[in-house]
Write an enzyme that holds these catalytic residues in place. Structure first.
Site, PDB file in Angstrom:
ATOM      1  N   ASP A 105      37.996  44.040  25.802  1.00 30.33           N
ATOM      2  CA  ASP A 105      38.795  44.837  26.726  1.00 30.33           C
ATOM      3  C   ASP A 105      39.769  43.916  27.469  1.00 30.33           C
ATOM      4  O   ASP A 105      40.461  43.115  26.842  1.00 30.33           O
ATOM      5  CB  ASP A 105      37.880  45.619  27.677  1.00 30.33           C
ATOM      6  CG  ASP A 105      38.624  46.645  28.526  1.00 30.33           C
ATOM      7  OD1 ASP A 105      38.950  47.722  27.994  1.00 30.33           O
ATOM      8  OD2 ASP A 105      38.890  46.357  29.698  1.00 30.33           O
ATOM      9  N   TYR A 158      44.483  45.694  37.788  1.00 35.80           N
ATOM     10  CA  TYR A 158      45.652  44.910  37.387  1.00 35.80           C
ATOM     11  C   TYR A 158      45.909  44.964  35.892  1.00 35.80           C
ATOM     12  O   TYR A 158      46.922  44.458  35.427  1.00 35.80           O
ATOM     13  CB  TYR A 158      45.582  43.472  37.903  1.00 35.80           C
ATOM     14  CG  TYR A 158      44.412  42.618  37.475  1.00 35.80           C
ATOM     15  CD1 TYR A 158      44.382  42.001  36.233  1.00 35.80           C
ATOM     16  CD2 TYR A 158      43.366  42.369  38.352  1.00 35.80           C
ATOM     17  CE1 TYR A 158      43.333  41.180  35.867  1.00 35.80           C
ATOM     18  CE2 TYR A 158      42.311  41.549  38.003  1.00 35.80           C
ATOM     19  CZ  TYR A 158      42.299  40.944  36.751  1.00 35.80           C
ATOM     20  OH  TYR A 158      41.247  40.123  36.409  1.00 35.80           O
ATOM     21  N   HIS A 200      32.637  50.132  22.596  1.00 36.60           N
ATOM     22  CA  HIS A 200      33.513  49.317  23.427  1.00 36.60           C
ATOM     23  C   HIS A 200      32.769  48.251  24.222  1.00 36.60           C
ATOM     24  O   HIS A 200      33.324  47.197  24.509  1.00 36.60           O
ATOM     25  CB  HIS A 200      34.275  50.246  24.387  1.00 36.60           C
ATOM     26  CG  HIS A 200      35.382  49.575  25.124  1.00 36.60           C
ATOM     27  ND1 HIS A 200      36.474  49.026  24.494  1.00 36.60           N
ATOM     28  CD2 HIS A 200      35.573  49.352  26.457  1.00 36.60           C
ATOM     29  CE1 HIS A 200      37.292  48.515  25.391  1.00 36.60           C
ATOM     30  NE2 HIS A 200      36.768  48.692  26.590  1.00 36.60           N
TER      31      HIS A 200
END
Length: 403
Positions: A199, A321, A378
Site C-alpha cells: 500500500d 498524505y 491487501h
C-alpha cells in the site's frame, strides 16, 4: 525491556530509547462514553443490503458497536504490542530543520552480518500489521541466529510517531526521506538496508530505492501500472491473474470513492471521522472487511484493534498524505520506481491492484523474485503471515551479496 531481541547494536546504543505503550485509564473511559453515546443512523435501502454493495451494513455496525463496548479488550492488544521491543528515536531532518520523534518496534540481531530490514505499513494500517511477522521470527530464531535487524516503524504522521506537519503537507517523498534518516540514525548507513512495503509502504519503498544509495533492494506486495506504462499485448496472463485483474477492475468502479474523498477533501473527512469512534469504525472497518480475501475475513477483534489504535493515537486526520498519490494518479504523473536495484514482488490475488507476472517481468528487468499467492488480499502480512515472511526471507537472501 526483557526481550532478548531488544539489545541495540553498538552503533545505535545511545540513540534509541525503549518505549512502552499504555493508554491512560481516563482516555479509555472517555472512549467508552463517546462510543456508548454515538448514534447509528436509521435503516435505509443501502445499509440493509446483505451484499455490502454500498458499504458496511446497519446490522454489522450495530453488532460491532455492541462487541466493542461489551467484549473487546484493548489492554490485551497493548500486551501484544509491548511483548515486542518498542523504541522512540529522535531523527533530524536537515531539509527543513525539524527534529522528529519516530516510533519503531524492532528485533535486533547479534550476528555481525545481519541485514537491516525495514517494514513499512500502509493505510488503513499501522506497525501492528507486522507483529505476527515479528512473533514468527522470535520463534524461529534467537538473537544469535536472527539473520536480520528487523525495523518496523510507525510512519511519519501515523500511530506513535510525531505529527511532523501542521503548516505544510506531508508528501511521500518527505516520508520516505524520514524513514531513510531513521535507518541512518540506527547506524545502518554503512551497511545499507532492504525495505519492504505494501500500500502506501510500497510507494515509500519504491521512492527510497530511487532516492537513496543505502537502500540496496526493495520488496513490495502491491504493484500497479504507472501512468504511461505499456506492456506487450501478447504478454501472457494466467487465468488466475486474469480473475484478479477482473476483481481489481470491479473494485475501481465501486470502491475507489474513498480515495477521491481523501485526495480532494482530506480536511473534511479527517475531521468528520475523528469526531466519533463509531464514524471511524464505519470508515476504516469498511476497508478491513472488503480488502481481504473473502474466504478468510478478519476477525472482528482484529478490526476493532486497528480502529482503536487509530482512535487513541488520533492518527486518522494526519494519515491522509497519500492524498498526494491520488492527485498524481488523477494528473497522470508517474510514480518513481527503480529499474536497477533488485526488486521482489509478491502478488496476492485478492489485493486491490495487481501486476501479472509477465507484465512485471517486462517492465522491471531488475525483478529478482516473483511469487503468486491465490490466497490473501491487501493486508498480506496479517492475512498470510507465514507465506509473506517466506517470500521476504527468500528475497533478502537473494540480495545478501550486496552487503
Amino acid at each position: 525491556m526483557s526481550s532478548p531481541f531488544a539489545n541495540l547494536p553498538d552503533m545505535a546504543q545511545a540513540k534509541a530509547v525503549p518505549f512502552t505503550y499504555r493508554v491512560p485509564e481516563h482516555d479509555l473511559s472517555e472512549f467508552r462514553d463517546l462510543l456508548k453515546l454515538s448514534k447509528i443512523g436509521p435503516p435505509t435501502y443501502w445499509n440493509q443490503r446483505k451484499d455490502n454493495q454500498f458499504g458496511v451494513s446497519h446490522q454489522w455496525l450495530s453488532a460491532a458497536k455492541d462487541t466493542w463496548l461489551n467484549e473487546f479488550s484493548w489492554r490485551a492488544h497493548e500486551e501484544r504490542i509491548n511483548a515486542v521491543p518498542n523504541f522512540k528515536i529522535s531523527v533530524h531532518d536537515p531539509d527543513n530543520g525539524q527534529q522528529l520523534d519516530i516510533h519503531f518496534a524492532a528485533l535486533f540481531s547479534k550476528k555481525p552480518d545481519a541485514i537491516p530490514l525495514l517494514f513499512l505499513h500502509g493505510f488503513p494500517s499501522s506497525f501492528m500489521e507486522f507483529i505476527p511477522i515479528m512473533e514468527q521470527l522470535t520463534k524461529k530464531y534467537t538473537p544469535d541466529t536472527l539473520p536480520y535487524h528487523v525495523i518496523v516503524p510507525s510512519l511519519p504522521d501515523y500511530g506513535l510517531s510525531v505529527r511532523a506537519t501542521r503548516d505544510t503537507e506531508m508528501t511521500v517523498s518527505q516520508a520516505a526521506r524520514i524513514m531513510h534518516l531513521l535507518m541512518l540514525e540506527l547506524g545502518f548507513g554503512d551497511s545499507g538496508y532492504v525495505v519492504q512495503g505494501g500500500d502506501l509502504g510500497s510507494m515509500l519503498a519504491r521512492t527510497m530505492a530511487v532516492e537513496f544509495d543505502e537502500c540496496k533492494a526493495f520488496h513490495v506486495n502491491m504493484l500497479v501500472l504507472n501512468p504511461g506504462d505499456a506492456v506487450s499485448p501478447t504478454a501472457p496472463v494466467t487465468a488466475e491473474e486474469q480473475a484478479a485483474l477482473d476483481r481489481t477492475r470491479r473494485w475501481q468502479e465501486t470502491g475507489f470513492a474513498y480515495a477521491l474523498e481523501h485526495g480532494t477533501r482530506p480536511s473534511t473527512v479527517g475531521l468528520a471521522m475523528s469526531s466519533s469512534p463509531l464514524a471511524l469504525l464505519a470508515w476504516i472497518g469498511e476497508k478491513l472487511c472488503e480488502w481481504v480475501d473473502p474466504r478468510a475475513p478478519f476477525s472482528l477483534d482484529t478490526i476493532l484493534a486497528t480502529v482503536t489504535f487509530y482512535w487513541f493515537t488520533n492518527t486518522f486526520p494526519s494519515s491522509l498524505y497519500h492524498a498526494e498519490l491520488v492527485k498524481k494518479v488523477m494528473a497522470g504523473e508517474t510514480l518513481p520506481i527503480s529499474k536497477v536495484k533488485p526488486m521482489g514482488y509478491s502478488l496476492y490475488a485478492h489485493d486491490l491492484a495487481i501486476l501479472p507476472r509477465a507484465w512485471a517481468e517486462e517492465l522491471y528487468p531488475n525483478l529478482k523474485l516473483f511469487k503468486f499467492h491465490a490466497e490473501g488480499g491487501h493486508f498480506a502480512s496479517l492475512e498470510q503471515p507465514k507465506a509473506f515472511l517466506e517470500d521476504v526471507e527468500q528475497f533478502v537472501e537473494l540480495s545478501r551479496q550486496l552487503f
